[in-house]
Design an enzyme around this catalytic site. Structure first.
Site, short mmCIF file in Angstrom:
data_model
loop_
_atom_site.label_atom_id
_atom_site.label_comp_id
_atom_site.label_asym_id
_atom_site.label_seq_id
_atom_site.Cartn_x
_atom_site.Cartn_y
_atom_site.Cartn_z
N CYS A 2 18.22 -45.55 65.21
CA CYS A 2 18.73 -46.13 66.46
C CYS A 2 19.78 -45.21 67.06
CB CYS A 2 19.38 -47.47 66.16
SG CYS A 2 18.34 -48.57 65.18
N ARG A 27 14.95 -39.67 70.67
CA ARG A 27 14.85 -40.04 69.27
C ARG A 27 13.81 -41.12 69.03
NH1 ARG A 27 19.75 -39.62 66.49
NH2 ARG A 27 19.54 -41.75 65.82
N TRP A 77 15.45 -48.78 66.90
CA TRP A 77 14.22 -48.40 66.20
C TRP A 77 14.15 -49.41 65.07
CZ3 TRP A 77 10.34 -44.65 65.82
CH2 TRP A 77 9.82 -44.41 64.56
N ASN A 103 23.60 -48.98 63.52
CA ASN A 103 22.56 -48.07 63.02
C ASN A 103 22.56 -48.17 61.50
OD1 ASN A 103 22.17 -47.20 65.58
ND2 ASN A 103 22.77 -45.07 65.23
N GLY A 104 21.38 -48.07 60.88
CA GLY A 104 21.33 -48.08 59.42
C GLY A 104 20.86 -49.41 58.88
N GLU A 487 -1.39 -29.85 51.42
CA GLU A 487 -0.34 -30.10 52.42
C GLU A 487 0.30 -28.79 52.89
OE1 GLU A 487 0.42 -32.37 54.27
OE2 GLU A 487 2.49 -32.05 54.89
N LYS A 491 0.25 -27.62 56.74
CA LYS A 491 1.48 -27.31 57.50
C LYS A 491 1.37 -25.93 58.14
CE LYS A 491 2.92 -30.32 57.91
NZ LYS A 491 2.82 -31.66 57.46
N GLU A 494 -1.29 -25.91 61.05
CA GLU A 494 -1.03 -26.64 62.29
C GLU A 494 0.09 -26.04 63.12
OE1 GLU A 494 -0.07 -30.79 61.73
OE2 GLU A 494 1.11 -30.35 59.96
N HIS A 510 -15.07 -21.03 41.19
CA HIS A 510 -16.34 -21.52 41.75
C HIS A 510 -16.55 -21.06 43.19
CE1 HIS A 510 -16.84 -23.95 38.18
NE2 HIS A 510 -15.56 -24.23 38.29
N LYS A 609 1.40 -36.45 68.09
CA LYS A 609 2.13 -37.06 66.97
C LYS A 609 1.40 -38.30 66.46
CE LYS A 609 5.51 -37.40 64.11
NZ LYS A 609 5.40 -36.49 62.96
C1 F6R Z 1 0.39 -33.41 59.92
C2 F6R Z 1 0.43 -34.73 60.52
C3 F6R Z 1 -0.83 -35.50 60.62
C4 F6R Z 1 -0.58 -36.98 60.30
C5 F6R Z 1 -1.85 -37.80 60.53
C6 F6R Z 1 -1.66 -39.24 60.17
O1 F6R Z 1 1.64 -32.81 59.88
O2 F6R Z 1 1.47 -35.19 60.93
O3 F6R Z 1 -1.81 -34.98 59.79
O4 F6R Z 1 -0.16 -37.08 58.99
O5 F6R Z 1 -2.23 -37.71 61.86
O6 F6R Z 1 -0.69 -39.85 60.96
P1 F6R Z 1 -0.01 -41.19 60.52
O7 F6R Z 1 0.77 -40.93 59.28
O8 F6R Z 1 0.88 -41.56 61.68
O9 F6R Z 1 -1.10 -42.18 60.29
#
Ligand code: F6R
Length: 614
Positions: A2, A27, A77, A103-104, A487, A491, A494, A510, A609
């Site tokens: 928040c 935010r 939030w 907040n918190g 992962e 990272k 992307e 393999h 996102k």
């Molecule tokens: C990678 C990333 C995406 C999400 C995926 C799922 O850095 O952020 O691969 O992990 O789109 O998103 P959520 O967790 O919001 O279901």
């Protein structure tokens, strides 16, 4: 997370508060509100709040003709209670004499709520915040600061508060513990805010509050004392060196980096919230008796999620099978429905998602419910669709993640799933008490260990500077580290747009081994574990073919440095928690590679996102 803004001065407080809130919008929030003390003779407090974007609040405010000189504002939030007008801040005390923004999280709010209810207080929201404002009323004996201090001393958790009162109509009262709060010092006006951007249009002179510092300010001055001892604390006024954009990122160049560095704090909050060290117990407050019963008697768990959250699901498989002895299957959400999964009433489908809105995960949830399985969502965004539709929800409370590439949300997913697996193991009598205690003491070190891992950043930089022009990377790992091979590769892909592929190291022979030559970088994740020796053999094979090895290994491991050109170290921990450790250098590496390649780190091309289409 928040956002908070408070103002006392000669200007009309309402536009100042709105400007402050608009500078906190980046935010993320689900509702917003303000409270002000009316200049009328008996100084009533007025509150205006709305669900949704600031435009709603602005519309409501356009009908207000007051010009108050003191007020507080908040963007919420949600953590406790769905996003709604009722749950939006500020919250009023029962007698309408105090209003607070927060907040918190107040961890013992249920206990205090019961105490206040017994004393006749009624609650207007589902928030934890409301207990504080009633407590202040309850403690008030003529001095607001004393009542505020006494009330806060009864709370457990991490929080920041700002309060106004009709009893002291020219002052704002504030408190900080673990959640940021700064006082902004102006000419004939003072401010308090959770983030510097909120006050930057008015002043660059700030006082950073320390933990457990409490104080008050009016238009002329401010005073700060300790929570437990009301002697004044001398504070230095500092000048913020940042412009607005830098301030939003807390001085970091990108949100992603800021979020990587937030990991020790969010891990600490999770540990504080979920572990009761006195009773040696793990606490999941949103798991009902029925949910715990399901977990105890579960036949099979399905972990269903996408992208990074899918990797958390793979990690969870190792965790649940290892410690709770529950057969666990992992599926990407987009394939779940089409495999026509065989589900029964005794199965639990766990949906892991940061946003709680991912279309494929939502469709999987609906499919699972249709087929009669029990659904448990592990979600970051409170009140999101998946959180609302699942039978049961556990929130990860990582705070808003703004960088498109998930970092802190993943670490908190891993930690929450690890603790859930331990909890299930405990319920199912699969963990001897001594081992359970041992695991809790390992968990205790996670936040400070994450801080140590972040100190590897300069070593990561050196390595990235040598490798950033490469276009193909292989990531290898085994066992609990395997999800991080995926992962780490994701990272890198992307945000730097280099091609990267993660493999279970045993698969190397393999096929992928054909790629190894003196140009090929291979990232080997090799913490101390049951599979350590096998992983070391993989490294030997890569070295024999002159591959460029970068290792993530346990501090003090000398054997690895025989093969690796660069090694990033993580502290020793239980193999069970090691996934939480080894991902951090990989995040830093991907970040540096992207920066060196001049990429748009926070908003990589073609990505969003929240993926709300299938
Ligand atoms: C990678 C990333 C995406 C999400 C995926 C799922 O850095 O952020 O691969 O992990 O789109 O998103 P959520 O967790 O919001 O279901």
């Amino acid at each position: 997370m928040c956002g908070i803004i408070g103002y006392a001065g000669k200007r009309n407080a309402l536009p100042v508060l709105m400007e402050g809130l608009s500078r906190l919008e980046y935010r993320g929030y689900d509702s917003a509100g303000i409270a002000y003390v009316d200049g009328n003779h008996n100084h009533p407090i007025h509150i205006i709040k709305e669900k949704g974007k600031l435009i709603e609040l602005r519309r409501a405010l356009s009908l207000v003709h007051a010009t108050p000189h003191i007020g507080i504002g908040h963007t919420r939030w949600a953590t406790h209670g769905e996003p709604s007008r009722r749950n939006a801040h500020p919250h009023l005390s029962q007698d309408d004499n105090f209003a607070v923004v927060h907040n918190g999280i107040i961890e013992n709010y249920q206990e205090i709520k019961s105490y206040l209810k017994r004393k006749g207080y009624t609650f207007r929201s589902e928030t934890d915040t409301e207990v504080l404002v009633h407590l202040v009323q309850d403690e008030f004996r003529g001095d607001v600061l004393t009542a505020f201090r006494n009330a806060i001393q009864r709370l457990e958790g991490f929080f920041a508060f700002v309060l106004i009162s009709r009893h002291s109509p020219n002052e704002l009262f504030f408190f900080k513990r673990s959640n940021p709060l700064v006082v902004g010092v102006g000419k004939k006006e003072n401010f308090v805010a959770s983030d510097v951007p909120a006050i930057l249009p008015y002043t660059k002179r700030v006082v950073y509050l320390g933990d457990d510092e409490v104080g008050c300010l009016n238009e002329d001055s401010f005073k700060i004392v300790r929570l437990k001892k009301p002697t004044p604390v001398q504070k230095r006024i500092e000048t913020v060196p940042w412009n607005l954009e830098q301030a939003e990122k807390g001085g970091y160049h990108h949100f992603m980096l800021k979020e990587i560095y937030e990991q020790p704090r969010v891990a600490e909050e999770t540990i504080r919230k979920r572990l009761d060290f006195n009773r040696q117990r793990i606490v999941f407050d949103t798991l009902s008796f029925h949910a715990n019963w399901r977990l105890k008697h579960v036949r099979k768990i399905f972990m269903v999620s996408c992208g990074t959250a899918y990797h958390a699901g793979i990690a969870a498989r190792y965790m649940f099978e290892n410690i709770a002895r529950v057969p666990t299957e992992v599926c990407v959400s987009s394939e779940f429905r089409y495999s026509d999964p065989i589900l029964s009433k005794s199965d639990i489908v766990v949906l892991v998602t940061q946003s709680g809105e991912t279309a494929d995960t939502l469709a999987a949830l609906r499919e699972a419910r249709k087929k009669g399985a029990y659904t448990l969502a592990i979600v970051n965004v409170v009140g999101s669709t998946i959180a609302r539709e699942a039978d049961c929800v556990i929130y990860t409370h990582a705070g808003p993640e703004i960088g498109v590439a998930s970092t802190k949300a993943y670490t908190v997913q891993l930690l929450t799933l690890a603790l859930l697996a331990l909890h299930a193991g405990y319920l199912r009598n699969k963990i001897p008490p001594k081992q359970f205690e041992e695991m809790l003491s390992f968990a205790k070190h996670i936040p400070s260990d994450l801080k140590k891992i972040l100190q590897e950043a300069p070593r990561v930089d050196q390595c990235a500077k040598k490798l950033y022009k490469k276009h193909n990377f292989i990531y290898l790992a085994r066992g609990f580290s395997f999800p991080n091979a995926l992962e780490g590769a994701l990272k890198l892909k992307e945000i730097s747009y280099a091609h990267a592929h993660g493999y279970a190291a045993g698969e190397m022979k393999h096929g992928p081994i054909a790629l190894i030559d003196k140009e090929q970088p291979v990232i080997c994740i090799i913490p101390q574990s049951k599979t350590y020796d096998k992983m070391l053999s993989n490294m030997e094979e890569i070295k024999a073919r002159e591959g460029i090895i970068v290792a993530v290994a346990t501090k003090g491991d000398r054997a690895v440095s025989k093969f690796a050109r660069w090694t990033f170290y993580v502290p020793k921990t239980s193999e069970f928690f090691s996934t939480i450790y080894t991902v951090v250098p990989l995040q830093l590496f991907a970040y540096r590679m992207a920066v060196l390649n001049g990429r748009d780190v926070d908003q990589p091309r073609n990505l969003a996102k929240s993926v709300t289409v299938e």
